[in-house]
Structure formats: structure tokens, C-alpha cells
Write a protein that holds these residues in place. Structure first.
Motif, short mmCIF file in Angstrom:
data_model
loop_
_atom_site.label_atom_id
_atom_site.label_comp_id
_atom_site.label_asym_id
_atom_site.label_seq_id
_atom_site.Cartn_x
_atom_site.Cartn_y
_atom_site.Cartn_z
N ARG A 83 0.83 -1.22 0.00
CA ARG A 83 0.00 0.00 0.00
C ARG A 83 0.86 1.27 0.00
NH1 ARG A 83 -5.54 0.04 1.67
NH2 ARG A 83 -5.15 1.78 3.06
N SER B 9 -8.85 9.25 0.58
CA SER B 9 -10.06 8.55 0.16
C SER B 9 -9.97 8.17 -1.31
CB SER B 9 -11.28 9.42 0.42
OG SER B 9 -11.22 10.56 -0.41
N GLU C 82 -8.03 5.00 -1.33
CA GLU C 82 -8.83 3.83 -0.93
C GLU C 82 -9.73 3.37 -2.08
OE1 GLU C 82 -8.51 2.01 1.66
OE2 GLU C 82 -7.03 3.32 2.59
N TRP D 5 -7.55 1.74 -4.65
CA TRP D 5 -7.04 0.47 -4.13
C TRP D 5 -8.11 -0.62 -4.26
CZ3 TRP D 5 -2.70 -1.82 -2.52
CH2 TRP D 5 -2.78 -2.93 -1.69
N HIS D 6 -9.32 -0.30 -3.84
CA HIS D 6 -10.37 -1.32 -3.92
C HIS D 6 -10.73 -1.63 -5.36
CE1 HIS D 6 -11.01 -0.42 0.44
NE2 HIS D 6 -11.00 -1.73 0.42
#
Lengths: 954, 213
Positions: free
Chosen positions: A485, A498, A501, A504-505
Motif C-alpha cells: 500500500r 479517500s 482507498e 485500491w479497492h
């Protein structure tokens, strides 16, 4: 069509009997009376086996249900399989928290939703019982704690000397995080050195890697290599190539494929014109080709085959300006690559694009390869060494004397999944986590990154390479998750937390990181500059030994994978062994037959190897597959084959000239499946010329058919297999094995013809010289509408389903094997023994719970993946609709890189399989028997002798 | 004139003996077969020992808790699913916390050790049964599991033999119920609701590979 051309083997028939030796004979130590006694006793007791009372076992729910209940159906996660450091995007199927199958990720452009055989088999390596369970110190089981203590004592000393003498040896990688960690380590330890070693080739040429769009190439010239099989982009390339070979609605936009190679590869076998050429002749032929392009054809000094090849290829490029691409194998010299670069600049247009190398071969921080490493060891500048992942003791060239070098290093730490040859030379061995057990990231050949996510907790006390490198630097065990990460958080384009995130997802979900690719350098302007002329070497008249990665076990890292060991090699069909491949003429001249052991001597090193005669070898060339003869692979791979690395030299890793090959008089019984389940002498693998595509290839049906017609009001499952696009890569066989819990039976059993693969790939050789023709024919169960097996089963263990499946009911089967006898396609497999893994073996964790594990004495065969049909039906029935076309894909179909296999409903006129079976070139195997097989084949379209008509100028 | 080798009386006797043998063997086979299929052999109505004296009669019958509250994956998955300890504690973290009967559950949650239940309903390994599709097609829970809501201790309601499966697979219509009644606690009279679609694609219900693959 009058008479479809029949493929005749160019080699004399090897087969004398349908059955392996001894299979039809009465065992000498069993009298007829004993036999009858045993059989009556078996019969009397057979009924009792079904009489178990239902057992009372336990069910144990969890204390706190996980986020998603484990009893829900199978779930899929996107990750990547490392293949020579490059990513192969996959989706992993997990059931009850254990990964059981790898499939290609359709969202990943490099995987195109397909896989190769090695990727399919990679899941088995996770459950390999021989994986290293714990750290070892000088061969004794130890602990991470002891290692940490010992290393921490050295840590102070390393810091004071700015870590002079500390070296790290890794394999080239595409992982951004791994590279970041290595760079950070080098920053922290300024005097430390990083070396990289790979036993296989590089896919870039001086930092630039060519990338091909084979769908747009009208003419392809392949020089060496195996770009449709053993290449990081092989799946994408094969898919693109197949798009120019597939007949759809009676037409095909056929490309022309020319190949020059010294030994038969799956890529070369696809060629329309293939020139088997010894490496030392290559420069001469390429010079003559260049002459022809410049309008001064000159074929002096060429053999008949060479001349015909040069003339035909020159003619191909003469008319119009077809987009022609030249692809060169990794084993070729730099000047051949340069020649191809010039060729592509002149002829390829945008078919070939160069991009920056993705892998770390040329990383500026890297000090060099094994050669530089050994030099540094010999000058005494390496005192502490960490080896990550690589197995250099096994894969280094014999003349490098790496074992001697390692002995001079006081502290060697080996970090790997197995206690392999290198581990046994190291003071410390540390177990590495499998790629399905840890976080990581990789890039594909095309440059796209994939985040690797773990599918389960490590089975053993192992750590990931990222963690280990980070620990070497910091002394703290970080989690791989945080390390990966951190890399991507600082990646370009990430604005806020955010935003990260969300990205990343999305990356985890799709299996591909959405990031801009670096711009590709502009292609050179197309010109008509003459191609460079190469230095022509003289023929020394000696034998050339070619060293090539084995098509199944690669450089040897898959040697302990039983699926790959038992997978027949594409041309030789040898299992559990490697063999020196030799031309028939040469073998006859030396008085050799298959299995004769020859001693091959070069540079004072002698290697003994059994030979195997294979068409398509260049004269004077003997091919030695690497990856065998391992001594510390594990219980599966140890002792199989011979070690061809011993013939390697650091200067010339891919071939040795001036080799003497001598017959020893000894013999080795190579196990090959080529004579098993034969159906030869009939018109099985058909080829057609382009102008015959629209003509009906199938034979006329019998005038009267006493069997009733099949109902049209329900599903009628069927399959179509395209021989024109099949490359023979065998991914389907391993996919079938993984999906259907097919056991491995071992070398001795295969020798008796008892292999259990439900799907086999037959191959046919035809033609000679440049017209050598190879057809690969996958043969699963045909699911005959008039199935001969069903009529002879005394217990109705094989019966027809209402949808046309030839069902096999294991619980009814008593093992008479009549069905197998009566099957004209020889696709039934019998469990002669209990082939299941021992109780408690981790291999069981791989089993597909939707497929029954068969026991001894039971017949089995391809089911068209009926468990997938049922799952598809359940999904459709819940929504009260029919199953959609393409919703159900068999395991073989899903794995196939070239979409040669299509499965579906023959009663649905809009289905793909319906369209394919309506092609003029679709035919039934042994259709004259009126078995009405549901599986049909598309004949292979082979280009005629004339080149394609020149395309109309745009 | 030759006399027959055996007298008529002997022949007659032998014939009766042979017939007797055949009948005896047949009767024995029939008895064994029926015994093998009997509810007794298949443990119908026998409640095995459980770690917790859980009463379906109380929870499902008297309190009318829906089956799906505990067996939550029955509509989405092949397996109906067994409740986790935490599911029990949804109510029992407040209710009857100190009841001695409940202590194994409390202990399981505290010690993070799962409860180990004895399996009541089981099918052989070579049978692939999918709860979700049966529920979706209107097969009531009680059709196979019996009147569970009347059971103080859970026992097998039916023998779950292949004959029972086939009886329904050969002719499912009379046994199907409207979706609203699938989870009802009592088997209703077999009334098929018009809302259920005709099983047009469900022709192959008696194919071997429907359950065995």
C-alpha cells in the motif's frame, strides 16, 4: 469435398499394438482357478460395500460468522501469478476459504481470460507437501527467532562497514514494491550490492521490449523463440494470432506465418512454412532474405529447403505492402534482434511497438548478473549473501562453479519456498510464502500492474520476500499489506487518502491497477533502408546442442508439480522425464532408437541422456530440455530426467557447438503416451485448403438411421473444437485436472497406459521439410448421442441424460471396463488403484467439492463439466429463465488461450457452438460409425503453396 | 419299457424344494433390503446427543422464529448453514444468560471455541444437494426435514433415501408449495400456487448427473 487430405506420419508407424506390452496377457502367477475364486468372492462381497449405516459426524459452525458466510458459494478474487517475474492476471476460486482453482482474468489484457498449463498447475504448488515448513540452520530445523538473533548480531558490524561485503541475489522482477524495497535496502546499506540471476531469457533488447499486434500482421516471421507458448505475453499473442486463423461463417482473414527455428516449438508448428535451421546457418539465410528484399535475390549456397523458404518469403513481401512482423526468440544473438528491428522498421508499420522494459534486468542499481557476482566473490568482496527466490546452484552454468564460490562466503541466507539445491549450500534457509499467501504486486509484459492479494493465511511459518527485505533493512517485521500500500499510495495520480482507498479497492476488484502507462517511444520512420548483413559463420560439421526450457517444468522450478510432470510434452508426449531430441536421419546414422542413452561431451563435461526422435529438428542439432535432473526438488521431482544445465556455459547459455555425441549402449525406458488410446489409420485430424472452407467436410450420413432423433425442446449440450487455432499448449488438460479432481498416477502407471487425464491432446505429423505440418487434436468424451459405451454396461452405470450428456455414475460402476473397450474414441479412464493422495495430505485442500473423488475400480471420463452445467442451471432456474449462451463454460474452454473450444446448447440457433457446428469444415470424429458425437471439430485450414493475394491498396 | 429314473413323488419334492429355496432367498433379500431402507436403520426419529439441549419446538414452534434467521444461507447457497455462536447471542446476550442450559453457548463465545454439533441430516458424499434451488422452487423445509417445529430435540424427519428424492424428482408438482409457505412450520396440503412458474427447464430432474457428479 472429394477426399479430405489425410495426414500421414512422416515417420514410419511406431505402433504395432493397440495395447501396451503385457496389458493383454494373463499374469503368470495367477491360475485360472484362483481367478475364478477371487472373482466370485469379489462379486459376493461387492454388494456389501454399499451397506454402510449413515455415520454420525460433527458439524462445527464458527463462533462469529465472517463478513460473508463461509457456507456461501465459491468466491473469486483477482490476483496475479508470477511467470518469469511477469504478471499473469488470474481469478482465484475459493471455497470455504481455500483456493481451489485459477482462471484467467478477463479484465486483464495480458491474460485475456485464459491461462497456460503452468498457471493452471500453480495452484497445486500451494499445497505441495514438500514446501519448506520452517527455517533451517545448516540443515537442522531452527526458528525465525534464532535467525533474527544471529542476524542482529551481524547488523551492527554491517552498519560500521557501511555494509561492505553484503550482497543480495534475486531474480529479475517486475514488482514495483519489491524494487522499491531493494532500492531502499541499497540506500540504507550504501556498499551493499544487488545481483540478478535468471536461467531463462530476457524479453527486451537493450532496455526496449518489442510488443506485437499479431491480429494486424498479415505476414509473420518468427526466428527462434516460442512466442505463442513460452513468452510473458504468449496468451495475448496467441489469442491475436488465432483471430487470423479462425473460420467464422465460412470465411477467414488468413495471415501467413513463416518460422525459422532449429527445434520444433509449438509456435513453429503453427507455421505455414517452417524452416528447420541450425543456428550457424541463420545468418546466411537472413542475408539472402535481405538480398531478396533489396531486389537482388541470390540463393547461392543454400539448401533446397532454405532456398524455397527464402523465395517464398520474398514473394510474400513483394506484392503490395502487407504488414509483416518479425519476432525473435530470447535465445537469439543481439545482431539477430537488431536485424529484426530493422526488418520491422521497414515492413511492420504499427504492428510492432517498442516500449520500455518492464522487468528489472537493466535496473541501474543492479550490479550485474551471476557472472559479476562470481567475479566479486572470487575477489573476496562478498562476505554476506542473501538469495531471494532464485535457485542458482541448480540453474547456473557448469563452468561458473557457483558451489565453489558460495563455499567462500561465510554467511549465505537462502530465502525460498523449497529446501532446494541452493538451500542445502546455505547456512540459513528461510521459508518464503507462496504468492497466494501474501500481498505483492507485479506488472505484466504490457506494463499493467496487478495487486496480488493473499487467499489464505500462510500454511507454514513463512514470510514474504517484501517482508524479508524490509526486515533486513529495518529489523522490524512489517506486513506485506502495508508495504504494497505504501508503494501505491505514493504512486502518481493519487490525490487524497479517500481517493487512494477507492483506487485500491478498484484495483483489487478488477485485478488491474488503473494507472497511465508510460508513453511508448515513437516507432522509427518506415523506410526502405537495406537490412544489415550478418557475419556468416562456417559450418564446423559438428553437432550443435540446443538448450531450451522444458515446456512443462520451465527452468526446473515446477519440477515438483505432479500435474506438470504427468502432462505429456506437446510433441514427444513424454511424461516424468526429459529426453534429448534428435532428428531421425541423424539417429539412424548413429544407430539410435528412442530411449537409447547417449553421452554428450563438451568442454570436458559429459552428460548422459536418453534420446527421442522428433521430426522438425534442424540437421546436426540435438535439443536438451532444461529443468530436469533435480536432486532437491521434492519427492515428485527428484530423480526425474537428466540435468542439462551441466552442458551450459556462461558465455553460450542456449547452445553449444563442437559437441561429441556418443552411443553408450545403455537404454532408458522413457514413458510416452503417444501410443496410448490410438485411433489411427482413420481420417481423424483433417486439414483443408482455404478454397475448401465452404464445402461440406463431413461424410454423408447413412441413408437410414434407426435411432430416434434427439428432442429439440430442451438443452442439447455440445462442443466444437477448432483444430485451426489449437496450439497444443495443453492448458486444457491441466485445467480439466484441476477442475475435476483427476489424480496423478505416476510414471509406472502411465507406462501401463493408465493415465487418468479426461482430455488428451493427440498430435499428428505430416509433410516433410518446410511443409512439415503438425495438427494438435484435443480429444475429450464425445458425448455420442448413440453412445457405444452405454449399450454394453451391465449395470447401467453409464447412461444418457435427457440433455445429451453421457453420464457416468460412479456409485453404480463395478469396473467391468466393457464401456472402455467399446468406446471408439478411447476416452474412458479406469481407476486401477486407489490413486487418491494419502490421508491428511494438504493436496486434498485443492479438491473441487463439486466433483466426487473417485475410488478404486471405477470408470471415469469427461463429463462436459456437468457440475458447472448444474450450477449454471441453478442460477438460471432461480431467475426462471433459460441458461444463456456462454454462461456455462467448461474448464478446458475457459483455459484455452485461443478460444479453440466452444461449449453450449445445440438447440439454441443463436449459440456460438451451433454456429460453429454449422461451418462447412465442421466434422465429427469417426462420424461414419453413426455415434453422432456432440463434440465436433473444425478442420484446420492450411494455406496452399501460393502466397496470399496482395491486399488492395487502401 | 424303461422306467423313469426318479419317481413322480421325488420329482415333485425336488420341485417344491427348489421353489422353497428361491422363495427363501427372495424373502431374505427382500427383508435385508427393506431393513436397509427402514427408518430405523436410517435413524429417523432418533435425536443424537448435542452439546446444547436446543429445542426447535420452542424456538421455531412456540416463538415462531423464521428458519432463515439461523439457517441464513438456505436461499443463496447449497448449504443451509448453521448459526454461529454470535447468532444465538443476538437474543441470549439479554435473555436467559444465566440459565444452566445456555452455559455451553456462553462459554463458546467467551473462549472463542465453536460449538460442535452432532449432524442430524446427512447425505452421502457422492450426492450434491443444493438447498437454494429447492427452496426457490417451492419445496418446503418440512418436506424433507419433517415437522421440525414439533421437535423438542432435533431428529431426522425422513430417511432421506434416494427413493425419497426420486419420488419427488419424478413428479414434483404435487409436492411444491407457494413460496410463502416454504418456511412455514407445518406442511400444508399440497396446493400449488399459480405464482409458481412451470418448470419448463427442469426436465432432467431424474438424470443421474442432476445429483451425482
Amino acid at each position: 469435398m472429394s477426399a479430405p487430405p489425410l495426414l500421414h506420419p512422416s515417420i514410419p508407424p511406431l505402433r504395432s499394438d493397440e495395447f501396451p506390452a503385457g496389458a493383454a496377457q494373463w499374469p503368470p502367477d495367477l491360475s485360472r482357478r484362483d481367478f475364478v475364486q477371487l472373482m466370485s468372492a469379489s462379486l459376493a462381497l461387492a454388494g456389501l460395500t454399499g451397506c454402510g449405516r449413515p455415520t454420525l459426524d460433527k458439524i462445527v459452525p464458527s463462533v462469529a460468522a465472517p463478513e460473508k458466510s463461509p457456507s456461501a458459494n465459491a468466491r473469486w478474487y483477482a490476483t496475479a501469478v508470477p511467470s518469469e517475474g511477469y504478471a499473469r492476471g488470474v481469478l482465484v476460486k475459493t471455497v470455504d476459504g481455500r483456493p481451489i482453482k485459477l482462471e484467467g482474468n478477463p479484465d486483464h489484457p495480458e491474460s485475456v481470460g485464459a491461462t497456460d498449463a503452468i498457471t493452471q498447475a500453480a495452484i497445486l504448488s500451494l499445497y505441495d507437501p514438500d514446501r519448506s515448513p520452517a527455517p533451517r540452520r545448516r540443515g537442522e530445523t531452527s526458528s525465525w527467532h534464532r535467525f533474527e538473533t544471529e542476524w542482529n548480531e551481524m547488523r551492527g558490524a554491517l552498519a560500521t562497514t557501511r555494509s561492505a561485503g553484503f550482497a543480495v541475489l534475486t531474480e529479475p522482477t517486475t514488482s514495483p514494491t519489491l524494487r522499491r524495497e531493494i532500492h531502499a535496502l541499497l540506500d540504507a546499506y550504501p556498499e551493499a550490492r544487488w545481483y540478478q540471476h535468471t536461467a531463462l531469457g530476457r524479453y527486451d533488447n537493450a532496455g526496449l521490449q518489442p510488443d506485437y499486434d499479431f491480429a494486424a500482421a498479415d505476414v509473420i516471421l518468427a526466428i527462434g523463440g516460442d512466442c505463442f507458448h513460452q513468452h510473458p505475453a504468449a496468451l495475448r499473442y496467441a489469442r491475436a494470432f488465432a483471430s487470423r486463423r479462425r473460420v467464422e461463417h465460412g470465411s477467414v482473414n488468413l495471415n501467413r506465418f513463416y518460422a525459422i527455428e532449429p527445434t520444433l516449438t509449438l509456435t513453429g508448428a503453427l507455421a505455414d512454412v517452417r524452416l528447420a535451421l541450425a543456428p550457424h546457418r541463420l545468418a546466411r539465410v537472413l542475408n539472402q532474405l535481405a538480398d531478396s528484399f533489396d531486389g537482388a535475390p541470390n540463393t547461392a549456397g543454400l539448401s533446397v529447403d532454405e532456398r524455397s523458404f527464402v523465395e517464398r518469403f520474398a514473394r510474400e513481401l513483394a506484392g503490395g505492402r502487407p504488414a509483416a512482423a518479425c519476432v525473435v526468440g530470447a535465445e537469439c544473438d543481439a545482431e539477430i534482434h537488431a536485424w529484426a528491428e530493422d526488418f520491422n522498421a521497414r515492413f511492420a508499420g504499427n504492428v510492432v511497438q517498442a516500449s520500455k522494459a518492464v522487468r528489472s534486468d537493466d535496473d541501474p542499481r543492479c550490479r550485474g548478473s551471476l557472472a559479476e557476482f562470481i567475479e566479486d566473490v572470487n575477489s573476496g568482496t562478498v562476505t554476506t549473501l542473501a538469495i531471494l527466490g532464485a535457485n542458482p546452484i541448480y540453474t547456473s552454468a557448469a563452468d561458473q562453479d557457483l558451489p565453489g564460490a558460495l563455499r567462500r562466503i561465510p554467511m549465505v541466507v537462502h530465502f525460498g519456498e523449497h529446501v532446494d539445491e541452493t538451500a542445502s549450500m546455505a547456512q540459513w534457509h528461510l521459508p518464503a510464502a507462496h504468492f497466494l499467501e501474501s500481498w505483492g504486486d507485479l506488472r505484466s509484459y504490457g506494463g499493467l500492474a496487478t495487486i496480488q492479494q493473499p487467499l489464505l493465511e500462510p500454511l507454514h511459518d513463512s514470510r514474504s520476500a517484501l517482508q524479508f527485505l524490509n526486515w533486513l533493512r529495518t529489523g522490524i517485521w512489517s506486513s506485506s499489506y502495508d508495504l504494497v500500500r505504501d508503494t501505491w499510495r505514493s504512486a502518481s495520480g493519487v490525490a487524497t487518502a479517500s481517493d487512494f482507498e477507492a483506487r485500491w479497492h478498484a484495483a483489487l476488484d478488477r485485478g488491474v491497477v488503473d494507472e497511465p502507462l508510460p508513453p511508448r517511444p515513437e516507432n522509427r520512420a518506415a523506410g526502405s533502408d537495406p537490412l544489415p548483413r550478418l557475419d556468416v559463420a562456417d559450418d564446423t560439421g559438428t553437432i550443435t546442442v540446443l538448450l531450451r526450457a522444458d515446456s512443462n517444468v520451465g527452468d526446473g522450478r515446477w519440477a515438483n508439480n505432479a500435474w506438470l510432470q504427468e502432462l505429456p510434452r506437446p510433441f514427444t508426449t513424454i511424461v516424468w522425464d526429459n529426453a534429448a531430441l534428435i532428428d531421425r536421419t541423424q539417429a539412424e546414422a548413429m544407430g539410435l532408437t528412442n530411449g537409447d542413452i547417449v553421452a554428450c561431451e563438451v568442454g570436458g563435461i559429459s552428460v548422459e541422456a536418453p534420446i527421442w526422435i522428433l521430426p522438425g529438428q534442424a540437421p546436426g542439432c540435438v535439443t536438451f530440455p532444461l529443468g530436469y535432473g533435480r536432486t532437491a526438488a521434492g519427492q515428485v521431482g527428484n530423480g526425474c530426467g537428466f540435468n542439462a544445465y551441466r552442458l551450459r556455459s556462461a558465455a553460450s547459455p542456449w547452445m553449444r557447438t563442437g559437441v561429441t555425441v556418443r552411443k553408450t549402449g545403455k537404454k532408458h525406458s522413457l514413458v510416452s503416451t503417444q501410443e496410448h488410446f490410438t485411433m489411427d489409420g482413420r481420417d481423424l485430424a483433417r486439414t483443408v485448403q482455404p478454397h475448401e472452407i465452404t464445402q461440406r467436410a463431413d461424410r454423408p450420413k447413412p441413408a437410414t438411421d434407426l435411432f430416434p432423433a434427439w428432442p429439440r425442446d430442451r438443452y442439447a449440450w455440445g462442443m466444437s473444437i477448432d483444430l485451426g487455432t489449437c496450439t497444443g499448449c495443453s492448458a486444457c488438460i491441466v485445467a480439466c485436472q484441476a477442475e475435476n479432481n483427476i489424480p496423478v498416477v505416476g510414471r509406472d502407471q502411465v507406462a501401463r497406459g493408465r493415465e487418468m487425464h479426461w482430455l488428451r491432446v493427440d498430435r499428428y505429423f505430416g509433410g516433410e521439410g518446410t511443409a512439415l505440418r503438425v495438427v494438435h487434436q484435443p480429444v475429450p468424451c464425445m458425448h455420442c448421442e448413440n453412445a457405444p459405451c452405454e449399450a454394453v454396461c451391465p449395470v447401467a452405470a453409464t447412461v444418457h441424460s435427457s440433455e445429451g450428456l453421457n453420464d457416468m455414475v460412479y456409485n453404480r460402476c463395478v469396473g467391468t471396463r466393457y464401456c472402455s473397450n467399446n468406446c471408439p474414441y478411447k476416452v474412458r479412464r479406469f481407476n486401477f488403484f486407489d490413486y487418491r493422495a494419502p490421508q491428511g495430505s494438504p493436496v486434498y485442500l485443492q479438491s473441487n467439492p463439486d466433483v466426487t473423488i473417485r475410488e478404486r475400480g471405477v470408470m471415469e471420463k469427461c463429463t462436459y463439466c456437468v457440475q458447472r452445467i448444474n450450477a449454471g442451471r441453478v442460477a438460471a432456474e432461480k431467475e426462471n429463465r433459460r441458461i444463456r449462451d456462454g454462461e456455462i463454460r467448461t474448464a478446458c474452454q475457459q483455459a484455452c488461450p485461443v478460444e479453440a473450444i466452444v461449449f453450449g446448447d445445440l438447440n439454441d440457433p443463436t449459440s456460438r457452438v451451433f454456429a460453429r457446428q454449422r461451418e462447412g469444415i465442421s466434422y465429427a470424429l469417426l462420424g461414419e460409425l453413426n455415434t453422432r458425437p456432440r463434440t465436433q471439430y473444425l478442420a484446420k485450414v492450411v494455406a496452399g503453396s501460393a502466397p496470399n493475394p496482395a491486399p488492395e491498396p487502401a | 419299457m424303461n422306467r423313469p429314473l426318479f419317481t413322480a413323488r421325488t420329482t415333485h419334492g425336488v420341485r417344491i424344494a427348489i421353489l422353497g429355496c428361491v422363495l427363501t432367498v427372495g424373502a431374505a433379500a427382500f427383508t435385508v433390503f427393506e431393513y436397509y431402507r427402514s427408518p430405523y436403520w436410517n435413524r429417523v426419529g432418533l435425536a443424537p446427543d448435542q452439546p446444547v439441549l436446543f429445542s426447535h419446538r420452542h424456538h421455531a414452534g412456540e416463538l415462531r422464529i423464521d428458519c432463515r434467521f439461523c439457517h441464513s444461507t438456505v436461499e443463496s447457497s447449497a448449504r443451509a448453514g448453521l448459526p454461529s455462536t454470535q447468532t444465538c447471542l443476538v437474543c441470549h446476550s439479554q435473555l436467559f444468560r444465566d440459565a444452566p442450559l445456555l452455559q455451553p453457548v456462553i462459554r463458546s463465545a467467551e473462549e472463542n471455541v465453536p460449538l460442535s454439533w452432532s449432524r442430524v441430516n446427512t447425505l452421502p458424499d457422492h450426492v450434491h444437494f443444493d438447498h437454494s434451488i429447492h427452496v426457490a422452487k417451492g419445496v418446503a423445509c418440512a418436506s424433507c426435514h419433517g415437522e421440525v417445529s414439533d421437535m423438542a430435540l432435533t431428529a431426522k424427519g425422513h430417511a432421506l433415501t434416494m427413493r425419497e428424492c426420486l419420488d419427488c424428482h419424478r413428479d414434483p408438482e404435487p409436492r411444491r408449495v407457494a413460496h410463502a409457505q416454504v418456511f412455514s412450520r407445518r406442511t400444508t396440503s399440497a396446493t400449488v400456487s399459480c405464482a409458481i412458474l412451470e418448470p419448463v427447464h427442469a426436465r432432467p430432474l431424474t438424470n443421474c448427473s442432476t445429483c451425482h457428479h
